[in-house]
Design a protein around this motif. Sequence first.
Motif: not given
Length: 143
Positions: A26-47, A72-79
Amino acid sequence: MLLSRYQRAAMNSAAVNQAYMMRTGLTYSGQRLWTVEEIKTLKRLYPDYKALVLALPERTRSAIEAKAWRCRIARPLRVWSEAEFAIMKPLYIRGEPMPMILTRLPNKTARQVWAKAWNRNIQRPRRPPQSTGLATVDAIRRR
């Protein structure tokens, strides 16, 4: 290189923060850290955010979007920088052809140039009307 007492304390506190997060998950604010499985799911299903929200039920849509940006899965903003705008503005006002403007701005598209000009209320000069072959009609149309 000698570090000051404050620099050593800052480095030590960062190590303490990381150790706490690794120990508790957890972070100090109590939020769960992202797991490796969650990040893999994010990359697999991104759009597909609907599928991501269903696949990651403990994460909100905004948390998923933020993580996609940070990974950096999503495209960066073109500022636009002011230097890029300073290059574009005189060319656009003079009515230079779009391919010439785009050669000076390699990372921009024509749509981005048009949108920036519209947002800054910059207009290209009007094209002269096509000639009809009738002198009086052409004079009126030019006027």
